[in-house]
Design an enzyme around this catalytic site. Structure first.
Site, PDB file in Angstrom:
ATOM      1  N   LYS A  19     -22.168 -16.370  17.785  1.00  0.00           N
ATOM      2  CA  LYS A  19     -22.545 -15.635  16.941  1.00  0.00           C
ATOM      3  C   LYS A  19     -21.399 -16.125  15.674  1.00  0.00           C
ATOM      4  O   LYS A  19     -20.158 -15.889  16.320  1.00  0.00           O
ATOM      5  CB  LYS A  19     -21.838 -14.116  17.032  1.00  0.00           C
ATOM      6  CG  LYS A  19     -22.293 -12.868  16.287  1.00  0.00           C
ATOM      7  CD  LYS A  19     -21.912 -11.727  17.016  1.00  0.00           C
ATOM      8  CE  LYS A  19     -22.215 -11.075  16.300  1.00  0.00           C
ATOM      9  NZ  LYS A  19     -20.819 -10.580  14.936  1.00  0.00           N
ATOM     10  N   TYR A  25     -30.213 -19.538  10.248  1.00  0.00           N
ATOM     11  CA  TYR A  25     -30.183 -19.029  11.845  1.00  0.00           C
ATOM     12  C   TYR A  25     -31.540 -18.241  11.330  1.00  0.00           C
ATOM     13  O   TYR A  25     -32.024 -18.307  12.203  1.00  0.00           O
ATOM     14  CB  TYR A  25     -29.000 -18.689  12.625  1.00  0.00           C
ATOM     15  CG  TYR A  25     -28.681 -17.327  11.491  1.00  0.00           C
ATOM     16  CD1 TYR A  25     -29.273 -16.336  11.359  1.00  0.00           C
ATOM     17  CD2 TYR A  25     -27.220 -17.082  11.005  1.00  0.00           C
ATOM     18  CE1 TYR A  25     -28.278 -14.920  10.805  1.00  0.00           C
ATOM     19  CE2 TYR A  25     -26.691 -15.691  10.629  1.00  0.00           C
ATOM     20  CZ  TYR A  25     -27.541 -14.748   9.531  1.00  0.00           C
ATOM     21  OH  TYR A  25     -26.509 -13.830  10.013  1.00  0.00           O
ATOM     22  N   LYS A  83     -20.955  -9.581  22.808  1.00  0.00           N
ATOM     23  CA  LYS A  83     -19.424 -10.129  21.945  1.00  0.00           C
ATOM     24  C   LYS A  83     -18.174 -10.196  23.566  1.00  0.00           C
ATOM     25  O   LYS A  83     -18.456  -9.664  24.419  1.00  0.00           O
ATOM     26  CB  LYS A  83     -18.891  -9.123  21.203  1.00  0.00           C
ATOM     27  CG  LYS A  83     -19.478  -8.493  19.483  1.00  0.00           C
ATOM     28  CD  LYS A  83     -18.713  -8.031  19.350  1.00  0.00           C
ATOM     29  CE  LYS A  83     -19.599  -8.266  17.505  1.00  0.00           C
ATOM     30  NZ  LYS A  83     -18.570  -7.645  16.534  1.00  0.00           N
ATOM     31  N   CYS A 140      17.174  13.621  34.029  1.00  0.00           N
ATOM     32  CA  CYS A 140      16.111  13.101  35.033  1.00  0.00           C
ATOM     33  C   CYS A 140      15.195  13.598  35.433  1.00  0.00           C
ATOM     34  O   CYS A 140      15.327  14.368  36.201  1.00  0.00           O
ATOM     35  CB  CYS A 140      16.816  12.417  35.594  1.00  0.00           C
ATOM     36  SG  CYS A 140      15.738  11.023  36.938  1.00  0.00           S
ATOM     37  N   CYS A 156      19.976   8.478  42.255  1.00  0.00           N
ATOM     38  CA  CYS A 156      18.429   8.755  41.675  1.00  0.00           C
ATOM     39  C   CYS A 156      17.537   8.190  43.088  1.00  0.00           C
ATOM     40  O   CYS A 156      17.617   7.323  42.400  1.00  0.00           O
ATOM     41  CB  CYS A 156      18.453   8.463  39.932  1.00  0.00           C
ATOM     42  SG  CYS A 156      16.881   8.723  39.820  1.00  0.00           S
TER      43      CYS A 156
HETATM   44  S1  IVH Z   1     -28.980 -12.956  14.002  1.00  0.00           S
HETATM   45  C1  IVH Z   1     -30.793  -8.450  12.532  1.00  0.00           C
HETATM   46  N1  IVH Z   1     -27.492 -14.918  14.453  1.00  0.00           N
HETATM   47  O1  IVH Z   1     -23.433 -11.568  13.313  1.00  0.00           O
HETATM   48  C2  IVH Z   1     -29.622  -9.892  12.464  1.00  0.00           C
HETATM   49  N2  IVH Z   1     -26.649 -13.233  13.649  1.00  0.00           N
HETATM   50  O2  IVH Z   1     -24.028  -7.965  13.365  1.00  0.00           O
HETATM   51  C3  IVH Z   1     -29.694 -10.984  12.824  1.00  0.00           C
HETATM   52  N3  IVH Z   1     -24.642 -13.832  12.936  1.00  0.00           N
HETATM   53  O3  IVH Z   1     -23.333  -9.690  10.180  1.00  0.00           O
HETATM   54  C4  IVH Z   1     -28.746 -12.139  12.761  1.00  0.00           C
HETATM   55  N4  IVH Z   1     -23.209 -15.738  13.138  1.00  0.00           N
HETATM   56  O4  IVH Z   1     -24.347 -12.396   9.703  1.00  0.00           O
HETATM   57  C5  IVH Z   1     -27.186 -14.245  13.748  1.00  0.00           C
HETATM   58  N5  IVH Z   1     -26.487 -16.986  15.204  1.00  0.00           N
HETATM   59  C6  IVH Z   1     -26.434 -15.525  15.019  1.00  0.00           C
HETATM   60  C7  IVH Z   1     -25.155 -15.841  13.943  1.00  0.00           C
HETATM   61  C8  IVH Z   1     -25.303 -14.005  13.090  1.00  0.00           C
HETATM   62  C9  IVH Z   1     -23.106 -15.045  12.635  1.00  0.00           C
HETATM   63  C10 IVH Z   1     -23.715 -12.384  12.217  1.00  0.00           C
HETATM   64  C11 IVH Z   1     -24.314 -11.893  11.165  1.00  0.00           C
HETATM   65  C12 IVH Z   1     -24.169 -10.803  10.711  1.00  0.00           C
HETATM   66  C13 IVH Z   1     -23.863 -10.571  12.314  1.00  0.00           C
HETATM   67  C14 IVH Z   1     -24.522  -9.320  13.244  1.00  0.00           C
END
Ligand code: IVH
Length: 666
Positions: A122, A229, A315, A409, A432
């Site tokens: 991500k 992606y 995350k 205290c 104390c």
């Molecule tokens: S797939 C339905 N793949 O993460 C959305 N998103 O809330 C499918 N993001 O703003 C997203 N890297 O821009 C996907 N490898 C990745 C990603 C990615 C970053 C971001 C995306 C979106 C947020 C998801």
């Protein structure tokens, strides 16, 4: 009762929505940030969880139901081919398991057996959509509110990772992320700082700011990068993995670390692996995206609010989260300092459950404006005690209570004192109980007597059973005394007695440190030990005898002198002696080649640990000081040095780089 709970939940949901909307507006529309990503995510997660529990309170205007901000008015509007969705967050294995359970409930047994995953890194950047017609890039846009985005075609064209034309001649819509490398992020911030401009908080901010420039020339100088992606229109495919393969074939940059996973167990393993390589990547990521690989199943699962059911953002643990202050208590330190501590509704930060955070002192409480019952952002950096970063007053219910610092205290009821120079209130009573207990903890701690296996919990039990009154009693404890304590086995009793016995011999410096004298740090005790060379000498020293020690000023001198003038303390020393404590005095000061020279270190040394460097200097007869003064002989400068360098220059103190320093101590 149920009704009350509902009302409370509704009120909380309403307030959370308002706060989140505010921060999202600031973040997405104004490209500014008032609270960290982690804190905003934490707010969103609470809202999401509450809405799951009370679905009757989900409204169409909830932040969980919509995406992005309104497009900036300066940009041409673009209506997306398909709504650009967002993802719900997961932070733990349990969150991931309950995601899978939610999905499984909606599928037939046959579909369930066909569920497997495609996992992607991500990227911490900005989502974009790219439209190709007849093989030519026609339009690039931001997400905007998900339905309508901003036309940033000219800016997008400056990103070299994005092909301007492709072999495939039918209409095609591609989605991906634009981002900036860690290196570029640092370079840009360095430039900002040089020009006295505000720094960017994270790479995402720069990517967003760069892509949404009205002048593409500005975008071009920022070295933006991009990963594709997803393909939305134009081509037959069955799995998400196939889409990635197609993207690559068409000439888009896809992420080589992405991976197919056949089960949730494999997903969890992938997550752990990615977490471990995170620091080595040249760009920032904030987790992984997990998507149902089979497109038909993904489609069937549909969308709730802003997010598809078939994908989730898993995350990494965060260094900040929001929680509620349930109470504020006072902790009494060994020197009598009163520290207000927030008792928190337990919350996970970076995988660790946090239930307390320090509020430091009365001034800090005032600065934060914090009340009991407040919702706050708590943060944790490394192993440091968590602290309260910010209060979210918009989430108040009206039932919050002001905290009033006590004037006596809480342990011994002695009237507290406050000096003009400190923000702290102190209990002045050396007898104390709360103070003595803390001193006890300090006495056995790592930098003091370092008695292994003897932590605060066991000390509390020994004290409450009356087995010890002060630390000197430890040394006459017998195995039998400890064995009788609940939950203490024979073996652990034996081990404890052994580790106490082992520590009877101690260096003078450590011994001095373990006494817990106010204002005396570990460094200072080394200087004291080296100068006086025996406990007797320190005990008998007059105030003016401290003047000749390089690193010791009047505050330390007064503290030590005062400590040794108190009857209780002398009695305690006597008891320790009778208990068989042997103090090893430092050898007579060697007249080394650095004697009379004082060194100050700043910045990180590359080839030698700072502690080792200090030891070397001392071995050669030199002194170490923490601050630069006219008495300093050398300032040794490592990487990313602090303000000590400019002070040295001002005072004309000689500056050594690492190489020169190593030559001297060779
Ligand atoms: S797939 C339905 N793949 O993460 C959305 N998103 O809330 C499918 N993001 O703003 C997203 N890297 O821009 C996907 N490898 C990745 C990603 C990615 C970053 C971001 C995306 C979106 C947020 C998801």
């Amino acid at each position: 009762m149920q009704n009350n709970k509902n009302l409370g939940a509704k009120d909380r949901i309403d307030k959370l929505k308002k706060v989140i909307n505010h921060h999202r507006y600031v973040y997405h529309v104004l490209d500014r940030q008032e609270i960290s990503d982690a804190a905003l995510d934490s707010l969103k997660k609470e809202l999401f969880d509450l809405e799951q529990e009370f679905p009757q309170f989900i409204t169409p205007d909830s932040p969980t139901q919509r995406i992005g901000g309104k497009p900036l008015p300066e940009f041409k509007k673009v209506t997306h081919a398909e709504r650009m969705l967002s993802l719900n967050d997961a932070f733990s294995k349990e969150d991931m398991q309950s995601w899978q359970e939610r999905i499984f409930k909606l599928l037939t047994p046959q579909e369930k057996s066909g569920v497997n995953f495609y996992c992607e890194l991500k990227i911490d950047g900005l989502a974009i959509e790219l439209k190709y017609e007849n093989g030519v890039l026609q339009e690039g846009s931001t997400r905007g509110d998900g339905t309508v985005g901003e036309d940033i075609t000219n800016n997008i064209k400056t990103v070299e990772a994005i092909p301007l034309s492709i072999e495939y001649k039918k209409n095609l819509v591609v989605r991906g992320e634009v981002f900036i490398s860690k290196k570029e992020f640092e370079a840009i911030n360095k430039l900002q700082s040089k020009n006295n401009l505000p720094l960017y908080a994270n790479p995402r901010n720069i990517a967003a700011g760069s892509v949404r420039q009205l002048d593409p020339k500005i975008t071009a100088v920022r070295k933006l990068d991009s990963f594709a992606y997803d393909i939305i229109l134009g081509i037959e495919n069955h799995t998400h993995q196939e889409r990635h393969e197609l993207l690559k074939k068409f000439g888009f940059k896809t992420n080589a670390s992405n991976q197919y996973c056949k089960s949730l167990e494999e997903v969890l393993r992938f997550y752990e692996r990615v977490k471990n390589i995170r620091n080595k990547l040249t760009y920032e990521i904030d987790g992984i995206v997990v998507i149902i690989n089979n497109n038909a199943i993904f489609e069937k699962l549909g969308v709730v609010g802003k997010a598809p059911r078939g994908a989730i953002a898993f995350k990494f643990a965060q260094s900040q989260a929001i929680t509620v202050i349930e109470d504020i208590k006072i902790q009494v330190g060994r020197t009598g300092a009163m520290t207000p501590v927030a008792v928190l509704k337990s919350v996970q930060i970076s995988g660790i459950t946090i239930t307390r955070a320090t509020l430091h002192n009365e001034d800090e409480i005032r600065r934060l404006g914090v009340k009991i019952g407040d919702t706050v952002i708590v943060g944790r950096a490394g192993d440091v005690i968590p602290d309260i970063i910010k209060v979210l007053p918009q989430l108040r219910t009206g039932k919050e209570k002001e905290f009033i610092m006590p004037r006596a205290c809480p342990s011994c009821k002695t009237k507290l004192q406050k000096s003009d120079t400190e923000a702290l209130w102190r209990c002045p009573n050396p007898r104390c109980f709360a103070r003595q207990r803390r001193s006890f903890y300090h006495f056995v701690s790592r930098a003091s007597f370092n008695i292994e296996g003897l932590g605060p919990k066991i000390i509390d039990r020994l004290l409450s059973e009356g087995l010890v009154q002060d630390p000197s009693d430890l040394f006459s404890l017998k195995e039998g005394d400890i064995k009788q304590l609940e939950r203490f086995g024979e073996k652990s009793a034996e081990n404890l007695i052994k580790s106490i016995e082992e520590k009877k011999e101690i260096s003078l410096a450590r011994f001095m440190y373990s006494l817990g004298i106010r204002n005396i740090g570990a460094e200072t005790t080394i200087d004291l030990a080296r100068h006086f060379r025996s406990l007797e000498n320190i005990k008998n020293a007059k105030l003016q005898d401290f003047d000749e020690i390089v690193n010791i000023g009047p505050i330390v001198a007064k503290s030590v002198h005062e400590w040794f003038s108190q009857k209780d303390n002398l009695k305690f020393l006597d008891k320790l002696k009778k208990a068989g404590i042997k103090i090893k005095n430092p050898p007579k000061k060697a007249k080394g080649k650095l004697s009379g020279k004082t060194f100050v270190f700043t910045g990180t040394l590359g080839s030698i640990e700072r502690e080792l460097a200090k030891e070397k200097v001392r071995e050669l007869g030199g002194n170490i000081s923490e601050s630069v003064s006219f008495k300093t002989s050398f300032v040794v400068v490592g990487l990313e040095p602090g303000s000590k360098v400019s002070k040295a220059k001002k005072l004309g103190v000689k500056i050594l780089d690492e190489k020169e320093f190593l030559k001297i101590i060779k």
